[in-house]
Motif scaffolding. Structure first.
Motif, PDB file in Angstrom:
ATOM      1  N   GLY A  62      55.365  54.881   1.571  1.00 16.26           N
ATOM      2  CA  GLY A  62      54.740  54.011   2.570  1.00 16.26           C
ATOM      3  C   GLY A  62      53.227  54.049   2.530  1.00 16.26           C
ATOM      4  O   GLY A  62      52.565  53.608   3.474  1.00 16.26           O
ATOM      5  N   THR A  63      52.666  54.564   1.454  1.00 15.40           N
ATOM      6  CA  THR A  63      51.201  54.604   1.328  1.00 15.40           C
ATOM      7  C   THR A  63      50.723  53.436   0.456  1.00 15.40           C
ATOM      8  O   THR A  63      51.533  52.642  -0.020  1.00 15.40           O
ATOM      9  CB  THR A  63      50.754  55.952   0.732  1.00 15.40           C
ATOM     10  N   ILE A  64      49.429  53.368   0.238  1.00 16.68           N
ATOM     11  CA  ILE A  64      48.862  52.142  -0.335  1.00 16.68           C
ATOM     12  C   ILE A  64      48.300  52.372  -1.732  1.00 16.68           C
ATOM     13  O   ILE A  64      47.507  53.297  -1.951  1.00 16.68           O
ATOM     14  CB  ILE A  64      47.799  51.580   0.632  1.00 16.68           C
ATOM     15  N   VAL A  65      48.715  51.523  -2.627  1.00 18.83           N
ATOM     16  CA  VAL A  65      48.308  51.594  -4.034  1.00 18.83           C
ATOM     17  C   VAL A  65      46.794  51.347  -4.133  1.00 18.83           C
ATOM     18  O   VAL A  65      46.258  50.491  -3.402  1.00 18.83           O
ATOM     19  CB  VAL A  65      49.098  50.514  -4.822  1.00 18.83           C
ATOM     20  N   VAL A 123      62.005  46.073  16.519  1.00 18.69           N
ATOM     21  CA  VAL A 123      62.561  44.831  15.950  1.00 18.69           C
ATOM     22  C   VAL A 123      62.347  44.821  14.433  1.00 18.69           C
ATOM     23  O   VAL A 123      63.262  44.528  13.650  1.00 18.69           O
ATOM     24  CB  VAL A 123      61.887  43.597  16.598  1.00 18.69           C
ATOM     25  N   CYS A 124      61.141  45.167  14.029  1.00 19.52           N
ATOM     26  CA  CYS A 124      60.812  45.167  12.593  1.00 19.52           C
ATOM     27  C   CYS A 124      61.669  46.175  11.842  1.00 19.52           C
ATOM     28  O   CYS A 124      62.194  45.891  10.755  1.00 19.52           O
ATOM     29  CB  CYS A 124      59.336  45.524  12.399  1.00 19.52           C
ATOM     30  N   THR A 125      61.807  47.366  12.445  1.00 17.99           N
ATOM     31  CA  THR A 125      62.591  48.412  11.789  1.00 17.99           C
ATOM     32  C   THR A 125      64.042  47.965  11.643  1.00 17.99           C
ATOM     33  O   THR A 125      64.639  48.105  10.571  1.00 17.99           O
ATOM     34  CB  THR A 125      62.505  49.725  12.605  1.00 17.99           C
ATOM     35  N   PRO A 143      65.238  54.694   6.755  1.00 16.02           N
ATOM     36  CA  PRO A 143      64.510  55.207   7.921  1.00 16.02           C
ATOM     37  C   PRO A 143      63.291  56.065   7.567  1.00 16.02           C
ATOM     38  O   PRO A 143      62.250  55.950   8.212  1.00 16.02           O
ATOM     39  CB  PRO A 143      65.562  56.048   8.659  1.00 16.02           C
ATOM     40  N   GLU A 144      63.395  56.892   6.530  1.00 12.85           N
ATOM     41  CA  GLU A 144      62.271  57.782   6.181  1.00 12.85           C
ATOM     42  C   GLU A 144      61.066  56.974   5.715  1.00 12.85           C
ATOM     43  O   GLU A 144      59.941  57.166   6.186  1.00 12.85           O
ATOM     44  CB  GLU A 144      62.662  58.778   5.063  1.00 12.85           C
ATOM     45  N   PHE A 150      55.271  52.404   8.847  1.00 12.97           N
ATOM     46  CA  PHE A 150      54.687  52.098  10.153  1.00 12.97           C
ATOM     47  C   PHE A 150      53.458  52.930  10.459  1.00 12.97           C
ATOM     48  O   PHE A 150      52.481  52.442  11.045  1.00 12.97           O
ATOM     49  CB  PHE A 150      55.736  52.233  11.264  1.00 12.97           C
ATOM     50  N   ASP A 151      53.520  54.185  10.060  1.00 12.98           N
ATOM     51  CA  ASP A 151      52.372  55.052  10.263  1.00 12.98           C
ATOM     52  C   ASP A 151      51.140  54.464   9.547  1.00 12.98           C
ATOM     53  O   ASP A 151      50.051  54.350  10.121  1.00 12.98           O
ATOM     54  CB  ASP A 151      52.748  56.426   9.691  1.00 12.98           C
ATOM     55  N   THR A 152      51.343  54.043   8.307  1.00 14.24           N
ATOM     56  CA  THR A 152      50.239  53.447   7.537  1.00 14.24           C
ATOM     57  C   THR A 152      49.779  52.140   8.181  1.00 14.24           C
ATOM     58  O   THR A 152      48.573  51.872   8.290  1.00 14.24           O
ATOM     59  CB  THR A 152      50.693  53.177   6.085  1.00 14.24           C
ATOM     60  N   TYR A 153      50.738  51.359   8.631  1.00 19.56           N
ATOM     61  CA  TYR A 153      50.400  50.072   9.247  1.00 19.56           C
ATOM     62  C   TYR A 153      49.486  50.283  10.468  1.00 19.56           C
ATOM     63  O   TYR A 153      48.451  49.621  10.615  1.00 19.56           O
ATOM     64  CB  TYR A 153      51.696  49.352   9.642  1.00 19.56           C
ATOM     65  N   ILE A 154      49.875  51.221  11.330  1.00 22.00           N
ATOM     66  CA  ILE A 154      49.103  51.423  12.563  1.00 22.00           C
ATOM     67  C   ILE A 154      47.738  52.043  12.262  1.00 22.00           C
ATOM     68  O   ILE A 154      46.716  51.595  12.790  1.00 22.00           O
ATOM     69  CB  ILE A 154      49.921  52.295  13.547  1.00 22.00           C
TER      70      ILE A 154
END
Ligand code: UP5
Ligand code: MG
Length: 196
Positions: A62-65, A123-125, A143-144, A150-154
């Motif tokens: 979930g991290t960013i390239v 809803v998104c999840t 889920p993981e 989501f953590d990265t998004y926020i």
């Protein structure tokens, strides 16, 4: 002299419906849809790509390239399409993306606005988990990975939305409704843009 291509950045949480709405915008307004995530998945799947493992690590985590990779995929796709208007879906997602884009592409494009989909996390999840259960094959529809996305998004992406909001460039659409209802508001956001 040719004029610069017009671009719309499309941002919103994982599963907020960016891809779904972009398809509708393509049909109605004739933009070319470039999903940064899709381009990264395609690159990851390219045999012999030197970036395959690195991209997959970021996607599942979930991290960013790093922006150099994403930005060059986007630029290549823009040049290949030859279009003059693009939806850039799921990018820029953090400060590194924003800085890299501005230095490589900022002077070559005309940013029209930022389309932002607002949608509750639950809803998104649920949407992404359902997509995973239906066999999306996406290695991050679990889920993981979703918690990390989501953590990265926020923490990393919302500051970019706020950055553009401060420049009055953000058009927000509530995405917790049916795709057709959402699209009515999306069309309003494209007010003044010629239909295809
Ligand atoms: N659905 C859509 N709209 C609906 C509605 N109104 N009502 C009910 N259901 C709806 O939709 C998701 C699901 O919900 C689908 O099943 C759809 O049918 C349904 P979709 O349109 O795909 O939503 P979208 O916002 O596009 O969700 P996506 O999962 O693609 O969002 P992400 O932002 O998480 O994914 P992306 O592919 O952009 O990025 C994945 C990863 O790639 C990132 O986590 C990151 O690791 C990496 N990445 C980078 O590193 N850099 C980048 O620049 C881009 C990505
Ligand atoms: Mg998407």
């Amino acid at each position: 002299m040719t004029s610069k291509p017009g671009i719309v950045f499309v941002l919103g949480a994982p599963g907020s419906g960016k891809g779904t709405q972009c398809e509708k915008i393509v049909d109605k307004f004739g933009f070319v849809h470039l999903s940064a995530g899709d381009l990264l998945r395609e690159e990851r799947n390219t045999p012999g790509s030197q970036y395959g493992a690195l991209i997959e690590g970021h996607i599942t985590g979930g991290t960013i390239v790093p922006v150099e990779i994403t930005c060059s995929l986007l630029e290549k796709a823009m040049i290949k399409s030859g279009s003059s208007k693009f939806l850039i879906d799921g990018f820029p997602r953090n400060q590194n993306n924003l800085d890299g884009w501005n230095s490589q592409m900022g002077a070559k494009v005309n940013l029209l606005f930022v389309l932002f989909f607002e949608c509750p996390q639950e809803v998104c999840t649920d949407r992404c988990l359902q997509r995973g259960a239906a066999g999306s094959g996406r290695s991050d529809d679990n889920p993981e990975s979703l918690a990390k996305r989501f953590d990265t998004y926020i923490n990393a992406t919302m500051p970019i939305v706020d950055h553009y909001r401060a420049q009055d460039l953000v058009r927000t659409v509530l995405a917790n409704r049916s795709p057709d209802e959402v699209f009515v508001d999306v069309c309003e956001a494209f007010d003044g843009i010629k239909e295809a």
